[in-house]
Design an enzyme around this catalytic site. Structure first.
Site, PDB file in Angstrom:
ATOM      1  N   ALA A 446      44.859  47.950  39.768  1.00  9.38           N
ATOM      2  CA  ALA A 446      45.241  48.024  38.364  1.00  9.38           C
ATOM      3  C   ALA A 446      45.677  46.657  37.861  1.00  9.38           C
ATOM      4  CB  ALA A 446      46.374  49.032  38.175  1.00  9.38           C
ATOM      5  N   SER A 447      45.649  46.494  36.528  1.00  4.97           N
ATOM      6  CA  SER A 447      45.965  45.216  35.893  1.00  4.97           C
ATOM      7  C   SER A 447      45.120  44.122  36.536  1.00  4.97           C
ATOM      8  CB  SER A 447      47.463  44.921  35.975  1.00  4.97           C
ATOM      9  OG  SER A 447      48.146  45.673  34.998  1.00  4.97           O
TER      10      SER A 447
END
Length: 663
Positions: A446-447
């Site tokens: 994620a990110s």
């Protein structure tokens, strides 16, 4: 008060955005001694709106999206990569026996031996050297596959205790347990302590045993969030946070006292997904209905006797009693010792010895685990994170080499340095132009972790992988009231209208500074979102619907176009073979490029020097507390810890970790 100032990184490091979940912004400095700018990206690109999207007609008369560069595939379009156990031919069996005769001494295994594996604590997605402590997911999975084909192994005795890893790794281990059962050999679980993750793996085994005093805590799952706003108010600290993306909860710990509606909505959806999947898989494995399992959980059962009575475990037995049972099953005399081989020793058995080595076609595997940094810091522990300059070197080696037919990027990261993520995105994308690249997601991508993954041609995630989190948050601390309380003063002489934008932490933003800061954050979000749309061949409007900082499970991400297929690394391999025009029934050689050489501390630690272990732990803590240069693209630390099961520590320490991981 000195401790408090240490927690807040001292006045000269007051800016929040140094570790915030944000994409690069022109206002984010590399160093905090004065304002400077960071290039936003290494590659120019453009994303067309829905109305501007160019349409090309192909040879078959169908419309083709000319912007398509990666993604867009459906799960059913890809091979499953499902494990198929095949009995060896007489010739292959003969060749394996010959290889075993000439094998190294440490590869010798007694006939009829039981593989004894203990799963507990943290499980790394990185390969570990012989001298490294702890468990490695690739070696766990490889051991299970080897044991399925090894004629000397009669079965597996699996000790399962508290697991400190995410649901993606748990899913991968469980899949390999189910695959092992296809060999016809037994696999027995022993669970002295058991919560939901441990039982999720155990219920895939043939039998489950637990001692009379076993700790069973099958009470359900939770997500927790801590907030520091009240604490900061009391000490005179005002966080000035600009958050773009309504689901981007990083920064909430600093500015809120309760959970936002959007964050509550997102976490509730994630929790429902994980809990629902657990209920479905466990009830199916035990031949029960989902309602039966849910009712059992809601009764708050902790007695091991009840678990046996209602068929959730096979029997109540101590470890020695299970071993006696296995001896009887294998025909070993009571006064003889059960032949067993442990996980670490069996890891030394080469696949070549068992006739499982791959063919001439080679696929590179590059593992990327942990927080993302651009360069290695003096405090970095070897193998403790993703170092962009080292990762890029591996990517370039694969791109320039003709020996590799495809590459698999295995990602297990909540993000980190946004500039580093962007530089790796560029290199992965260049690699994808020359040969197939598959991103395989573990617990979390994620990110910054998703930033890397979206450059690949095909993205594969587990059902419960945490991914997405496309959004930004940036800000700084106004320490004026705190300085007044402690008698500290700071004066600045500057040139340039916005020179004090980040330097003046002793006062709040002026209106024009606040406006510029907000525009900068909005611009950073736009760049991140547009690059994601470009990478996934989606319109900006479509990407906006799934961005806004929202974290998705792999299953939901796949239904929204952020991920292409659901599965583990075996499915990623099958897709890589498909993309490289390698027949599915042909063996390939997986070349691990992330296998680290043991350092002297690791070697000393491996032979029992506990002082080295303390030194490594101390360095790791210092690295976590230090402030990295540049801005961050990181998933919310609260969600990463709580959903991944890391928080059994002191609640005050957990509170500090929540705070630090979101900066």
């Amino acid at each position: 008060m000195s401790k408090l100032l240490l927690l807040l990184h001292t006045p000269h490091f007051a800016s929040v955005h140094r570790r915030a979940l944000i994409a690069p912004t022109p206002l984010s400095p590399l160093h905090f001694h004065g304002p400077s700018s960071v290039p936003l990206r290494a590659l120019s690109f453009s994303v067309k709106s829905k109305e501007e999207e160019e349409v090309v007609v192909g040879k078959d008369g169908k419309k083709v999206n000319s912007n398509k560069s990666s993604g867009g595939g459906r799960d059913e379009d890809y091979p499953s990569g499902e494990f198929q156990f095949e009995e060896f031919s007489w010739w292959r069996n003969f060749s394996v026996k010959i290889k075993m005769l000439v094998a190294f001494p440490w590869e010798r295994v007694r006939k009829g031996a039981v593989l004894n594996m203990k799963l507990r604590g943290q499980i790394s997605d990185q390969l570990k050297s012989r001298f490294s402590s702890g468990l490695s997911l690739p070696q766990i999975c490889e051991n299970i596959i080897k044991a399925a084909y090894d004629p000397r192994i009669s079965g597996i005795y699996l000790h399962i205790e508290t697991l400190n890893c995410g649901w993606g790794k748990v899913e991968e281990i469980r899949r390999h347990v189910l695959d092992f059962k296809k060999s016809g050999k037994f696999i027995v679980a022993y669970v002295p302590t058991c919560r939901e993750k441990e039982y999720y793996v155990a219920c895939a085994c043939d039998e489950i045993y637990a001692p009379p005093s076993a700790y069973f805590s099958l009470f359900g799952l939770t997500v927790q969030a801590s907030f520091l706003s009240g604490v900061l108010d009391k000490v005179g600290i005002e966080p000035q946070v600009e958050r773009i993306g309504k689901y981007k909860s990083a920064g909430d710990q600093l500015i809120r006292k309760t959970m936002s509606e959007e964050n509550c909505e997102m976490l509730t959806a994630l929790l429902d997904n994980i809990y629902g999947n657990w209920l479905d898989k466990v009830s199916s494995a035990q031949g029960k209905s989902r309602e039966d399992l849910e009712n059992f959980i809601n009764e708050g059962v902790y007695q091991v006797e009840r678990l046996k009575e209602e068929g959730w475990i096979t029997n109540i037995s101590y470890d020695d009693e299970v071993i006696s049972m296995l001896k009887k099953r294998l025909g070993v005399q009571r006064d003889k010792k059960l032949p067993m081989i442990d996980y670490r020793k069996y890891s030394g058995v080469r696949k070549w010895t068992l006739g499982l080595s791959g063919g001439k076609d080679q696929i590179a595997v590059i593992r990327a685990s942990g927080s993302i940094s651009r360069v290695r810091s003096p405090l970095s522990v070897p193998g403790s994170g993703i170092i962009a300059e080292q990762f890029i070197e591996k990517i370039r080696n694969v791109r320039e080499s003709k020996r590799y037919k495809a590459a698999i990027i295995r990602i297990d990261s909540p993000g980190g340095d946004a500039l580093a993520s962007d530089l790796m995105w560029r290199e992965i994308r260049l690699l994808a132009e020359s040969k197939p690249v598959i991103a395989s997601m573990s617990d979390v991508a994620a990110s910054g972790g998703y930033y890397m993954a979206m450059a690949a041609g095909t993205l594969v995630a587990e059902n419960l992988t945490l991914t997405g989190s496309i959004g930004v948050v940036t800000g700084k601390f106004n320490l004026g009231q705190l300085y007044e309380k402690i008698g500290f003063n700071k004066e600045i002489i500057s040139r340039g209208r916005y020179a004090e934008l980040l330097a003046a932490e002793q006062r709040p933003f002026r209106p024009d500074e606040a406006e510029l800061f907000a525009k900068s954050a909005q611009n950073a979000y736009k760049q991140f979102r547009d690059k994601a749309a470009f990478s996934r061949s989606m319109t900006v409007d479509k990407m906006e619907e799934v961005a806004q900082g929202r974290v998705w499970t792999g299953k939901d991400a796949a239904s929204r176009g952020l991920v292409d297929a659901i599965g583990g690394i075996s499915r990623a391999i099958a897709i890589a073979k498909l993309k490289a025009n390698i027949p599915q029934d042909r063996q390939v050689s997986l070349v691990e490029l992330s296998r680290s050489s043991p350092s002297l501390p690791e070697i000393l630690s491996g032979v029992g020097n506990t002082l080295v272990g303390v030194d490594i732990t101390l360095k790791e803590v210092l690295r976590e507390l230090s402030i990295s240069d540049g801005v961050q693209a990181r998933m919310d630390g609260i969600m990463f810890q709580r959903l991944e099961g890391y928080s059994y520590a002191n609640p005050i320490f957990a509170l500090i970790k929540d705070y630090l991981s979101s900066l």
